[in-house]
Design a protein around this motif. Structure first.
Motif, mmCIF file in Angstrom:
data_model
loop_
_atom_site.group_PDB
_atom_site.id
_atom_site.type_symbol
_atom_site.label_atom_id
_atom_site.label_comp_id
_atom_site.label_asym_id
_atom_site.label_seq_id
_atom_site.Cartn_x
_atom_site.Cartn_y
_atom_site.Cartn_z
ATOM 1 N N ASP A 208 7.083 76.502 -40.849
ATOM 2 C CA ASP A 208 8.427 76.939 -41.754
ATOM 3 C C ASP A 208 9.008 75.552 -41.771
ATOM 4 O O ASP A 208 9.326 74.809 -40.931
ATOM 5 C CB ASP A 208 9.058 78.047 -41.185
ATOM 6 C CG ASP A 208 8.366 79.312 -41.173
ATOM 7 O OD1 ASP A 208 7.623 79.581 -42.346
ATOM 8 O OD2 ASP A 208 8.436 80.066 -40.405
ATOM 9 N N VAL A 209 10.059 75.568 -43.139
ATOM 10 C CA VAL A 209 11.062 74.777 -43.477
ATOM 11 C C VAL A 209 11.881 74.366 -41.985
ATOM 12 O O VAL A 209 12.001 73.175 -41.639
ATOM 13 C CB VAL A 209 11.631 75.080 -44.490
ATOM 14 C CG1 VAL A 209 13.015 74.276 -44.585
ATOM 15 C CG2 VAL A 209 11.285 75.066 -45.707
ATOM 16 N N ALA A 211 11.378 75.087 -38.933
ATOM 17 C CA ALA A 211 10.581 74.615 -37.690
ATOM 18 C C ALA A 211 10.243 73.096 -38.030
ATOM 19 O O ALA A 211 10.334 72.115 -37.083
ATOM 20 C CB ALA A 211 9.301 75.173 -37.571
ATOM 21 N N ILE A 212 9.874 72.627 -39.201
ATOM 22 C CA ILE A 212 9.678 71.382 -39.293
ATOM 23 C C ILE A 212 11.004 70.092 -39.261
ATOM 24 O O ILE A 212 10.967 69.366 -38.761
ATOM 25 C CB ILE A 212 9.145 70.957 -40.872
ATOM 26 C CG1 ILE A 212 7.697 71.829 -41.102
ATOM 27 C CG2 ILE A 212 9.025 69.490 -41.349
ATOM 28 C CD1 ILE A 212 7.309 71.811 -42.402
ATOM 29 N N ASP A 213 12.047 71.103 -39.660
ATOM 30 C CA ASP A 213 13.348 70.054 -39.439
ATOM 31 C C ASP A 213 13.721 70.114 -38.050
ATOM 32 O O ASP A 213 14.144 68.936 -37.468
ATOM 33 C CB ASP A 213 14.579 70.902 -40.248
ATOM 34 C CG ASP A 213 14.458 70.332 -41.570
ATOM 35 O OD1 ASP A 213 13.633 69.767 -42.364
ATOM 36 O OD2 ASP A 213 15.432 70.841 -42.493
ATOM 37 N N ALA A 214 13.473 71.214 -37.406
ATOM 38 C CA ALA A 214 13.767 71.235 -35.959
ATOM 39 C C ALA A 214 12.704 70.127 -35.089
ATOM 40 O O ALA A 214 13.267 69.321 -34.348
ATOM 41 C CB ALA A 214 13.635 72.488 -35.236
ATOM 42 N N ALA A 215 11.539 70.109 -35.296
ATOM 43 C CA ALA A 215 10.552 69.096 -34.874
ATOM 44 C C ALA A 215 11.134 67.822 -35.376
ATOM 45 O O ALA A 215 10.957 66.801 -34.338
ATOM 46 C CB ALA A 215 9.293 69.440 -35.612
ATOM 47 N N LEU B 150 11.266 67.968 -27.949
ATOM 48 C CA LEU B 150 10.296 68.612 -28.729
ATOM 49 C C LEU B 150 8.916 68.913 -28.026
ATOM 50 O O LEU B 150 8.587 68.272 -27.409
ATOM 51 C CB LEU B 150 9.849 67.772 -29.976
ATOM 52 C CG LEU B 150 8.808 68.627 -30.918
ATOM 53 C CD1 LEU B 150 9.237 69.807 -31.335
ATOM 54 C CD2 LEU B 150 8.516 67.367 -31.945
ATOM 55 N N VAL B 176 8.908 74.421 -30.614
ATOM 56 C CA VAL B 176 8.749 74.434 -32.125
ATOM 57 C C VAL B 176 7.400 75.162 -32.390
ATOM 58 O O VAL B 176 6.383 74.545 -31.867
ATOM 59 C CB VAL B 176 9.014 73.302 -32.903
ATOM 60 C CG1 VAL B 176 8.499 73.257 -34.470
ATOM 61 C CG2 VAL B 176 10.439 72.896 -32.964
ATOM 62 N N ARG B 177 7.360 76.125 -33.479
ATOM 63 C CA ARG B 177 6.321 76.814 -33.300
ATOM 64 C C ARG B 177 5.469 76.238 -34.695
ATOM 65 O O ARG B 177 6.025 76.648 -35.764
ATOM 66 C CB ARG B 177 6.490 78.346 -33.467
ATOM 67 C CG ARG B 177 5.173 79.081 -32.843
ATOM 68 C CD ARG B 177 5.603 80.638 -32.902
ATOM 69 N NE ARG B 177 6.494 81.062 -32.091
ATOM 70 C CZ ARG B 177 6.715 82.385 -31.642
ATOM 71 N NH1 ARG B 177 5.808 83.264 -32.138
ATOM 72 N NH2 ARG B 177 7.664 82.967 -30.761
ATOM 73 N N LYS B 179 2.744 77.937 -37.560
ATOM 74 C CA LYS B 179 2.090 78.994 -37.800
ATOM 75 C C LYS B 179 0.538 79.067 -38.116
ATOM 76 O O LYS B 179 -0.102 80.006 -38.064
ATOM 77 C CB LYS B 179 2.580 79.486 -39.464
ATOM 78 C CG LYS B 179 4.172 79.775 -39.283
ATOM 79 C CD LYS B 179 4.765 80.467 -40.505
ATOM 80 C CE LYS B 179 4.395 79.562 -41.507
ATOM 81 N NZ LYS B 179 4.914 80.146 -42.933
ATOM 82 N N ILE B 186 3.034 68.984 -36.127
ATOM 83 C CA ILE B 186 3.987 68.668 -37.214
ATOM 84 C C ILE B 186 4.372 67.167 -36.946
ATOM 85 O O ILE B 186 4.441 66.523 -37.920
ATOM 86 C CB ILE B 186 5.233 69.396 -36.895
ATOM 87 C CG1 ILE B 186 4.848 71.091 -37.158
ATOM 88 C CG2 ILE B 186 6.207 69.121 -38.050
ATOM 89 C CD1 ILE B 186 6.029 72.051 -36.755
ATOM 90 N N LEU B 190 4.099 63.907 -39.817
ATOM 91 C CA LEU B 190 5.300 63.311 -40.167
ATOM 92 C C LEU B 190 5.503 61.729 -39.733
ATOM 93 O O LEU B 190 5.687 61.010 -40.693
ATOM 94 C CB LEU B 190 6.765 63.789 -39.811
ATOM 95 C CG LEU B 190 7.021 65.367 -40.018
ATOM 96 C CD1 LEU B 190 8.206 65.873 -39.519
ATOM 97 C CD2 LEU B 190 6.961 65.644 -41.719
ATOM 98 N N GLY B 228 17.767 67.552 -40.341
ATOM 99 C CA GLY B 228 16.585 67.465 -40.807
ATOM 100 C C GLY B 228 16.182 67.154 -42.528
ATOM 101 O O GLY B 228 17.076 67.088 -43.059
ATOM 102 N N ALA B 229 14.853 66.794 -42.834
ATOM 103 C CA ALA B 229 14.603 66.114 -44.072
ATOM 104 C C ALA B 229 14.838 67.365 -45.060
ATOM 105 O O ALA B 229 15.420 66.734 -46.230
ATOM 106 C CB ALA B 229 13.216 65.954 -44.008
ATOM 107 N N HIS B 230 14.487 68.481 -44.886
ATOM 108 C CA HIS B 230 14.586 69.400 -45.775
ATOM 109 C C HIS B 230 16.233 69.672 -46.226
ATOM 110 O O HIS B 230 16.706 69.671 -47.160
ATOM 111 C CB HIS B 230 14.199 70.756 -45.348
ATOM 112 C CG HIS B 230 12.626 70.764 -45.393
ATOM 113 N ND1 HIS B 230 11.950 70.907 -46.745
ATOM 114 C CD2 HIS B 230 11.809 70.877 -44.447
ATOM 115 C CE1 HIS B 230 10.670 70.817 -46.195
ATOM 116 N NE2 HIS B 230 10.793 70.792 -44.896
#
Lengths: 310, 310
Positions: A208-209, A211-215, B150, B176-177, B179, B186, B190, B228-230
């Motif tokens: 998820d968006v 989760a990616i930002d948190a990672a 992380l 961080v999970r 899916k 992740i 990146l 985060g990037a988003h």
């Protein structure tokens, strides 16, 4: 010319958010700043727009000494005359910037540097707007400009580039030089490459968006705030460093690159990006998110003073 | 089961650098840790390898309370019996890990989680090594594991994934999970995407290795340590946020993605990468670079406590 022996005189063209951040940054570090904007209302709002950046600068760089002067200029000539550096923050349009350069150039001091904050445009696109193209450099700050130290520089007159670097360092910036003009400079190319893979993972349902930002924040982002990407592979390569890494993992690295994706910003993907940041924002509005970002950036910048990055 | 009401019992399989970092992390936070390694010498060196990570943990998380116990186990059975979480750090080889899992599984408690630190392999490749594949999760830390928070998790048994997340949080980690199972999880996807563009810029002569690293550390890296990037595109989109960004710049974003490059790790590019990190290291050896990195990471982590990231 050496700074800070001699405080530079700075002209800021365009009093929007970026221009106000530049003005606050230079004034805080003791430069005399002259601001011009074609819109009288925007010019009048300069002081109000500089208030928060100035307060933040006092937290980040309390050691900067006495502030410079701030002058709001009704005419472009007033702002530009005698300036060492003219920081241009006009809209991202080649004709608009070219028209502005044509007005500015006759009033520039012979040693002056015209520096464009442009993000989307390149030196090659902008420099034909001057009779002396070498007098232009691109000097792209990373948002928010008064907090993030990076300024990416490209220019063809080495003496001007060096003088510009000295002025940005005087204002606590970290100038980084491109060897070749490139769309997106360095940082936005890196950011764009990373986000492409982030969006690909959203599209593929890998994560998820939020989760990616948190990672990113708790993994590579944190590490890249103290250690470069190349240097990270050097340290990850064992005793052989980068050479060992490339010898052992170079071929598999090319395979890993080939496995990365190219997303499409389809309606579904766009909807998921919008929903994802909404979940991540968790009800916080823009100003709350920005305040949290700025507070965290200020803390990170202060931490750097005691423990410098690699 | 709730932690920290009940301190977890942890088995660490493999006493290399990653295993020692996990051991220090869990012990510091009060877990009882049992370490096993097939090589007697490696096992005997565990205490020495944990020394620096333990000292760093005391700086990062002084509030953690009393330490747990540490037991070096001569047999796998001793290490695994009664463990809530078994963190496996064996070499990155499917047959080696499968062979280890076959030995471990008969002695696992019914509720136990077998967690692989694997970076290069996936859950789908590793889980066939168990009679009960659901008992395995991948739990990938980001180097150095005791400092970078992380942990990327993928597993198919939701109850086990949740218990694992609780244990990692107990040890101050940010789980961080994913899916969906994915090579590189992740963070390495990146990192790989970003480095591909970094190497492309070196290949094209846009910027030097050390300039790209400096741009990252002082620009997007710093910002990604707090945002985060988003979310960065959300804040960069003006009042419309991500939705506004996509509406106005989505099409040009796809063009910008298309302009990014795919480098070849040719002999010349490899030589330039090696020369570039040597210039950047400026005579500092690996241990000096690592010490600087760790000190800066610790300062950044401490700064986060007062000013949390977005």
């Amino acid at each position: 010319m050496t700074y800070p022996k001699h405080s530079p005189q700075i002209a800021i063209l365009g009093a929007g958010l970026i221009g106000a951040a530049w003005a606050a940054l230079f004034q805080h570090h003791g430069a005399d700043v002259r601001v011009w904007d074609p819109a009288a209302e925007a010019l009048a709002a300069t002081g109000a727009r500089m208030k928060a950046p100035l307060a933040q600068m006092a937290e980040v760089a309390p050691e900067a000494g006495s502030m410079g002067s701030l002058t709001l200029c009704d005419t472009l000539t007033d702002a530009v005359s005698g300036a060492d550096l003219i920081q241009e923050n006009a809209p991202e349009s080649i004709p608009v910037k070219h028209a502005l350069y044509a007005e500015v150039e006759p009033f520039m001091a012979p040693h002056a540097i015209l520096a464009s904050s442009t993000s989307a445009l390149t030196w090659s696109e902008l420099s034909p707007g001057l009779r002396e193209p070498d007098h232009l450099i691109t000097a792209h700050p990373f948002n928010p400009p008064h907090l993030v130290p990076l300024v990416e520089i490209y220019g063809t007159d080495q003496a001007r580039v060096e003088r510009a670097e000295a002025i940005y360092r005087f204002a606590g910036r970290v100038p980084v030089r491109l060897k070749k003009d490139a769309t997106g400079h360095i940082a936005n190319r890196l950011a764009s490459a990373l986000w492409r893979e982030a969006v690909f993972m959203v599209q593929e349902g890998i994560a998820d968006v939020e989760a990616i930002d948190a990672a990113l924040i708790n993994g590579p982002g944190l590490r890249w705030s103290v250690l470069g990407a190349h240097m990270a592979y050097h340290l990850g390569g064992g005793p052989g460093g980068m050479e060992g890494y490339l010898a052992h993992l170079g071929p598999s690295q090319e395979r890993r690159w080939a496995a990365l994706g190219v997303p499409s910003l389809s309606t579904e993907v766009q909807a998921e990006l919008v929903a994802g940041v909404a979940r991540e924002a968790a009800g916080r509005d823009m100003s709350e998110l920005e305040a949290t970002r700025d507070k965290a950036l200020i803390a990170a910048l202060r931490a750097r003073k005691d423990a410098p990055h690699v």
